[in-house]
Scaffold this motif. Structure first.
Motif, PDB file in Angstrom:
ATOM      1  N   ALA A   1       1.264   1.681  -9.623  1.00 51.53           N
ATOM      2  CA  ALA A   1       0.473   1.782  -8.393  1.00 51.53           C
ATOM      3  C   ALA A   1      -0.705   0.818  -8.419  1.00 51.53           C
ATOM      4  O   ALA A   1      -1.005   0.147  -7.426  1.00 51.53           O
ATOM      5  CB  ALA A   1      -0.017   3.217  -8.202  1.00 51.53           C
TER       6      ALA A   1
ATOM      7  N   LEU B   1      -1.391  -2.294  -5.846  1.00 50.88           N
ATOM      8  CA  LEU B   1      -2.647  -2.439  -5.098  1.00 50.88           C
ATOM      9  C   LEU B   1      -3.249  -3.828  -5.314  1.00 50.88           C
ATOM     10  O   LEU B   1      -3.819  -4.412  -4.382  1.00 50.88           O
ATOM     11  CB  LEU B   1      -3.637  -1.353  -5.526  1.00 50.88           C
TER      12      LEU B   1
ATOM     13  N   LEU C   1       0.837  -1.210   0.000  1.00 46.94           N
ATOM     14  CA  LEU C   1       0.000   0.000   0.000  1.00 46.94           C
ATOM     15  C   LEU C   1       0.867   1.255   0.000  1.00 46.94           C
ATOM     16  O   LEU C   1       0.597   2.216  -0.734  1.00 46.94           O
ATOM     17  CB  LEU C   1      -0.917   0.002   1.222  1.00 46.94           C
TER      18      LEU C   1
ATOM     19  N   ALA D   1       2.429   1.659  -3.389  1.00 44.33           N
ATOM     20  CA  ALA D   1       1.446   2.135  -4.368  1.00 44.33           C
ATOM     21  C   ALA D   1       1.189   3.621  -4.205  1.00 44.33           C
ATOM     22  O   ALA D   1       1.081   4.367  -5.187  1.00 44.33           O
ATOM     23  CB  ALA D   1       0.145   1.343  -4.211  1.00 44.33           C
ATOM     24  N   THR D   2       1.102   4.079  -2.961  1.00 45.36           N
ATOM     25  CA  THR D   2       0.888   5.502  -2.696  1.00 45.36           C
ATOM     26  C   THR D   2       2.051   6.331  -3.230  1.00 45.36           C
ATOM     27  O   THR D   2       1.855   7.401  -3.825  1.00 45.36           O
ATOM     28  CB  THR D   2       0.718   5.733  -1.189  1.00 45.36           C
TER      29      THR D   2
ATOM     30  N   ALA E   1      -1.453  -6.089  -3.099  1.00 45.26           N
ATOM     31  CA  ALA E   1      -1.886  -5.898  -1.706  1.00 45.26           C
ATOM     32  C   ALA E   1      -3.186  -6.644  -1.443  1.00 45.26           C
ATOM     33  O   ALA E   1      -3.381  -7.218  -0.360  1.00 45.26           O
ATOM     34  CB  ALA E   1      -2.057  -4.412  -1.407  1.00 45.26           C
TER      35      ALA E   1
ATOM     36  N   VAL F   1      -7.663   3.747  -0.119  1.00 52.73           N
ATOM     37  CA  VAL F   1      -6.406   4.185  -0.724  1.00 52.73           C
ATOM     38  C   VAL F   1      -6.633   4.631  -2.161  1.00 52.73           C
ATOM     39  O   VAL F   1      -6.089   5.653  -2.610  1.00 52.73           O
ATOM     40  CB  VAL F   1      -5.367   3.048  -0.653  1.00 52.73           C
ATOM     41  N   GLN F   2      -7.436   3.889  -2.906  1.00 52.37           N
ATOM     42  CA  GLN F   2      -7.707   4.267  -4.295  1.00 52.37           C
ATOM     43  C   GLN F   2      -8.395   5.623  -4.375  1.00 52.37           C
ATOM     44  O   GLN F   2      -8.054   6.453  -5.217  1.00 52.37           O
ATOM     45  CB  GLN F   2      -8.572   3.192  -4.954  1.00 52.37           C
TER      46      GLN F   2
ATOM     47  N   LEU G   1      -8.397  -0.969   0.619  1.00 55.40           N
ATOM     48  CA  LEU G   1      -7.966  -0.735  -0.757  1.00 55.40           C
ATOM     49  C   LEU G   1      -8.789   0.375  -1.412  1.00 55.40           C
ATOM     50  O   LEU G   1      -8.235   1.256  -2.085  1.00 55.40           O
ATOM     51  CB  LEU G   1      -8.094  -2.019  -1.567  1.00 55.40           C
TER      52      LEU G   1
END
Length: 488
Positions: A302, A306, A288, A291-292, A309, A322-323, A319
């Protein structure tokens, strides 16, 4: 109003109570309209199925398409809140028990065992089922002939057929031992057969084939969880899994979460093998974070991170959050700021201060967004090379270790596990982590054993789950699980 006061007091109270009841009945009727409807106007299919089930039970047809069990279950599926079908299934279970007793009296153990399986499926009294099953198995062994069983077991063992079916050596030895638990020839034969079964596991461990080793161990435990060769094999599996765990944590510490994910994916194909703890939450969190970091310049990377993850077990809600944040950041992206800018320095100081406040509260990993780990991660993202950030990481790692040691000393195992997880997040490649995990898992097993002896099977089951999550290879885990199964 004058007429109202002219009425007797009892009449006035009755009229008021009637009005209040009328007002309350309207929302109550709205809330309960579905249950009331089913009660007042039951589904005609439900009654038809239940009547057919009653007739089948009366006629002794317990199983089959038109048997009592299938019909009661169909009725229950139509109206789960009606008690008649549930009570009917309970009667079917009792009838299966009675049928098993009748088959035993008639000397037919095979039919008795089939009836007992039906009774077990319908949750008839377990103690009675177990007692009858022992009688049926003993009768089956005597009917077959113990000597004949022994001869067949020895022949199967000589041909190398150890556990590949009911006519293999180990199942046959088991039948003999159920009838005569101290039969020396059966005990020795089982011991030799288990040694033959486990012999390839040692070589498999030596060449790193954990799937084969774990499969042999699992198969052997079905027949004798206390076999002399099992503790050494469990220890070997635990060491191998620990080595895998260290490898993944080193990759994560070196900033290679994608490589760690590929390694873990290859291991997940080994279904019989417990996965290293690092392949779960630590890997998911690292993916995560990666990806960030990759999102502003490499959105495709990214997205791939994800997806990895998600395979590591990160919850879909996390998830999605975060998206959403990445999409927002992409829309509001501004030119990169220099780490030494006054504003960036102030943000770093604020994040570190919030991390310290969370530590004082004891919020190492939760609540999300306001924990030690979240604030420290924000500070690292702002200025990963800032000396203040590096000092804070070292200080918080030491604090997490002290927190774990203090909680373990106070026998607060839940708190000890939380602090240990924080320690693992802060220093995933720390050498002392494996030892600490093993020690905490052993404490959970000890507490679980005390709970089991006190009859607290639910608490003992929780302790077993905690020990397995902390260290799946801790010695004594499978033996305790077997004790718990027998107690249940």
């Amino acid at each position: 109003m004058a007429r109202w006061h002219a009425l007797p007091r009892g009449w006035r109270q009755g009229i008021v109570a009637l009005g209040v009841a009328s007002v309350l009945c309207v929302p109550l009727a709205i809330v309960l309209r579905d249950p009331l409807g089913r009660w007042l106007w039951p589904d005609p299919r439900y009654d038809a199925l239940r009547q057919r089930a009653d007739a089948a039970l009366q006629a002794g047809r317990l199983t089959g398409h038109e048997g009592a069990r299938a019909l009661y279950e169909a009725a229950l599926a139509l109206q789960p809140d009606r008690l008649e079908a549930s009570e009917g299934l309970a009667r079917v279970g009792r009838a299966a028990l009675a049928r098993a007793e009748a088959h035993l009296r008639a000397g037919d153990p095979a039919q008795a065992l089939a009836a007992l399986q039906l009774a077990r499926d319908l949750q008839a009294p377990a103690a009675r089922i177990d007692a009858l099953q022992r009688q049926a198995q003993a009768l089956q062994a005597r009917a077959t002939g113990l000597e004949a069983l022994l001869a067949r077991a020895q022949a199967a063992q000589a041909f190398g057929r150890l556990d590949d079916g009911p006519d293999a050596a180990l199942p046959l030895y088991q039948q003999v031992l159920q009838a005569r638990p101290r039969d020396q020839r059966a005990l020795e034969g089982r011991e030799d057969a288990l040694s033959d079964l486990l012999r390839p596991a040692t070589a498999a461990l030596a060449r790193g084939d954990l799937a084969l080793a774990a499969d042999r161990v699992r198969r052997a435990e079905r027949f004798d969880p206390g076999h002399a060769a099992l503790p050494a094999l469990h220890a070997g599996l635990a060491r191998a899994i620990e080595q895998r765990d260290v490898r993944v944590r080193r990759l994560l510490a070196g900033g290679h979460p994608a490589a760690a994910a590929q390694v873990c994916d290859a291991w997940r194909a080994e279904e019989a093998v417990l996965q290293p703890p690092a392949c779960a939450s630590p890997l998911g969190e690292a993916l995560l974070a990666a990806a960030t970091a990759a999102a502003p310049r490499h959105p495709r990377d990214a997205a791939r991170l994800l997806a990895m993850a998600a395979d590591a077990g990160i919850a879909p809600t996390r998830l999605q959050a975060v998206q959403r944040r990445l999409r927002t950041d992409a829309g509001d992206a501004a030119p990169a700021r220099d780490e030494a800018s006054p504003r960036r320095q102030a943000q770093v100081a604020q994040a570190l201060a919030q991390a310290e406040q969370a530590r004082l509260r004891g919020d190492w990993l939760t609540p999300p967004g306001d924990s030690v780990w979240d604030h420290l991660r924000a500070a690292v993202a702002l200025a990963p090379r800032d000396p203040r950030v590096l000092r804070a990481m070292a200080a918080l790692q030491a604090a997490a270790q002290r927190c774990h040691a203090d909680a373990l000393r106070d026998n607060n195992l839940g708190r000890a596990g939380e602090c240990l997880q924080a320690w693992r997040q802060l220093a995933p490649a720390e050498d002392g982590l494996a030892t600490a995990q093993r020690r905490l898992a052993q404490r959970w097993l000890a507490v679980g054993s005390e709970w089991l002896e006190a009859g607290r099977t639910d608490d003992a089951r929780r302790a077993l789950a905690q020990a397995r999550a902390m260290d799946p290879g801790v010695p004594g885990l499978d033996a305790f699980a077997d004790r718990l199964r027998r107690a249940r």
